[in-house]
Design a protein around this motif. Structure first.
Motif, PDB file in Angstrom:
ATOM      1  N   LEU A 129       0.832  -1.208   0.000  1.00 51.71           N
ATOM      2  CA  LEU A 129       0.000   0.000   0.000  1.00 51.71           C
ATOM      3  C   LEU A 129       0.860   1.249   0.000  1.00 51.71           C
ATOM      4  O   LEU A 129       0.602   2.208  -0.737  1.00 51.71           O
ATOM      5  CB  LEU A 129      -0.895   0.027   1.256  1.00 51.71           C
ATOM      6  N   THR A 168       2.354   1.724  -3.493  1.00 51.02           N
ATOM      7  CA  THR A 168       1.516   1.938  -4.682  1.00 51.02           C
ATOM      8  C   THR A 168       0.367   2.916  -4.483  1.00 51.02           C
ATOM      9  O   THR A 168      -0.014   3.625  -5.395  1.00 51.02           O
ATOM     10  CB  THR A 168       0.901   0.599  -5.139  1.00 51.02           C
ATOM     11  N   GLU A 169      -0.202   2.975  -3.293  1.00 53.19           N
ATOM     12  CA  GLU A 169      -1.414   3.776  -3.127  1.00 53.19           C
ATOM     13  C   GLU A 169      -1.217   4.992  -2.227  1.00 53.19           C
ATOM     14  O   GLU A 169      -2.071   5.869  -2.182  1.00 53.19           O
ATOM     15  CB  GLU A 169      -2.549   2.902  -2.564  1.00 53.19           C
ATOM     16  N   PRO A 185      -0.948   8.565  -6.178  1.00 50.16           N
ATOM     17  CA  PRO A 185      -1.444   7.837  -5.004  1.00 50.16           C
ATOM     18  C   PRO A 185      -2.867   8.256  -4.665  1.00 50.16           C
ATOM     19  O   PRO A 185      -3.289   9.365  -5.000  1.00 50.16           O
ATOM     20  CB  PRO A 185      -0.481   8.265  -3.895  1.00 50.16           C
ATOM     21  N   ARG A 186      -3.577   7.373  -4.012  1.00 48.46           N
ATOM     22  CA  ARG A 186      -4.938   7.749  -3.587  1.00 48.46           C
ATOM     23  C   ARG A 186      -4.867   8.654  -2.366  1.00 48.46           C
ATOM     24  O   ARG A 186      -5.759   9.459  -2.142  1.00 48.46           O
ATOM     25  CB  ARG A 186      -5.758   6.497  -3.267  1.00 48.46           C
ATOM     26  N   SER A 219      -6.299  12.891  -5.794  1.00 45.25           N
ATOM     27  CA  SER A 219      -5.702  12.288  -4.594  1.00 45.25           C
ATOM     28  C   SER A 219      -6.222  12.991  -3.344  1.00 45.25           C
ATOM     29  O   SER A 219      -6.445  14.201  -3.349  1.00 45.25           O
ATOM     30  CB  SER A 219      -4.176  12.451  -4.619  1.00 45.25           C
TER      31      SER A 219
END
Lengths: 182, 241
Positions: free
Chosen positions: B94, B97-98, B174-175, B207
């Motif tokens: 996580l 990647t996020e 990224p979120r 984001s």
């Protein structure tokens, strides 16, 4: 200089001071000077003009009239409408503007004197300041350099107020002890 | 420079409900209770400032929310996963990647050039060097630091270095971006530039941003504030942007 400037804050301050017990105009002036007047004491004219306005608006009533050697002395008591008025005043954030500490300081001290949560007053004010700072920041993003400089000036002033709010919040216990010990 | 398709184009902040939520987090380090009862919700595309004085627990709170530190109690829900109980491998994935991270002092790798630093998260995700650096450079142009792409971080000014670090935080789209006092080491002008570019780019990408700061002027770039005091959170009403 008086801490409370203008009649708008003086009325609710008197109402708050009257909550503990009915008082004469003279007692009110003395209590006010003790807590809020840093240099110049409150003029008697202001005291009686304010009481007369509060009486007319039904926010105080005459609890007793005492005959003495001189003119009659009236003892004033706060009414239910007066208590509601002071509650509303304490709960309403001040419009953020430079040097607003005067009115805010009065609210904080009055809340401590009357056993109300002073930290809530600071929280409400902080939210109002931050709301206005967000608005100015958005306006700045859309404006030209002139707008940006004007907004920056206001933002720095609001930020100074917020620092004062934080410092006051951190010192509430100390202030409470000092105010109640007077 | 135009950014590609954004999550925020179709959905405004908060429209989908919380992306990241924390409930009743507590965390102690030895005898020091850093967090007592901290809660928060962060919607998709929302920018929230975590404000509080030094030592209030806001950085610990951010570390718990980002899965860097495990809380002693409470839940951290991120897109259906409780980060407080997730496996280390899941948390690492996580974070790679996020999530994006931006800290006060950039923390760039001094041996790599700026563009290599920005491309690093993409390379760790398996992208080829050329493609990763092309994407990194595109974002660096957007953040006005393309001219230092081949320099080492040590040869950049503080403001440039922090914008390079912002590019690295944003490069994987990224979120959630976690930014801990991102302008704390910069002067007012450079600080504003970093903040404006960070928040504008995050909004374009859709984001969410969690911005830790003790400065009200920094927090004013957010949609709303959450106050942290003595390890507890206090929600402050904020207007939707």
């Amino acid at each position: 200089m008086c801490i409370v400037r203008g009649m708008s804050a003086l009325g609710p301050t008197f109402l708050g001071l009257l909550e503990s017990r009915p008082q004469h105009g003279y007692d009110l002036k003395r209590a006010y000077d003790e807590h809020f007047a840093t240099k110049r004491p409150l003029a008697y004219g202001q005291v009686y003009a304010t009481l007369s306005r509060l009486l007319k608006n039904g926010l105080v009533e005459v609890a007793a009239t005492e005959a003495g050697g001189g003119p009659e002395r009236k003892r004033y008591a706060v009414t239910d409408a007066g208590v509601t008025d002071v509650e509303q005043w304490l709960g309403r954030p001040e419009s953020p503007e430079p040097y607003l500490q005067s009115a805010l300081y009065t609210k904080v001290v009055l809340a401590l004197l009357t056993g109300r949560p002073a930290d809530e007053i600071l929280d409400v004010q902080r939210a109002e300041h931050l709301r206005q700072m967000r608005e100015l920041t958005r306006r700045k993003a859309d404006g030209d350099l002139g707008d940006q400089l004007i907004c920056d000036h206001a933002l720095f002033h609001l930020e100074a107020d917020l620092r004062w709010l934080e410092l006051t919040a951190a010192r509430l216990n100390e202030l409470s002890g000092e105010v109640r010990g007077r | 420079m135009t950014q590609p398709t954004s999550r925020a184009e179709t959905v405004g902040p908060g429209a989908r409900g919380p992306l990241l939520s924390a409930y009743g987090l507590s965390k102690a380090f030895g005898p020091t209770q850093a967090l007592t009862a901290a809660s928060l919700t962060l919607a998709e595309g929302e920018i929230v400032a975590l404000m509080g004085p030094s030592g209030s627990g806001k950085s610990t709170f951010l570390h718990c929310l980002a899965g860097i530190v495990r809380p002693d109690a409470g839940r951290v829900d991120y897109a259906g996963t409780d980060l407080a109980r997730a496996a280390d491998t899941r948390l690492s994935a996580l974070r790679r990647t996020e999530f994006g991270f931006l800290f006060q002092f950039g923390q760039l790798v001094p041996e790599l050039s700026c563009v290599e630093n920005v491309a690093l998260p993409l390379r760790l995700g398996g992208q080829r060097r050329r493609a990763a650096e092309r994407e990194a450079l595109r974002l660096m142009e957007h953040l006005d630091v393309a001219d230092v792409a081949r320099r080492r971080p040590g040869a950049c000014s503080g403001g440039q270095g922090q914008r390079v670090a912002a590019a690295r935080a944003l490069v994987t789209r990224p979120r959630v971006v976690f930014a801990d006092e991102p302008t704390g080491a910069l002067d007012s002008l450079n600080g504003e530039k970093v903040l404006r570019l960070l928040t504008d780019t995050a909004r374009e990408n859709g984001s969410s941003v969690l911005l830790v700061t003790h400065e009200a002027r920094v927090a004013a770039y957010a949609d709303r504030e959450v106050i942290v005091r003595d390890g507890r959170t206090l929600d402050v009403a904020g207007g939707a942007r």
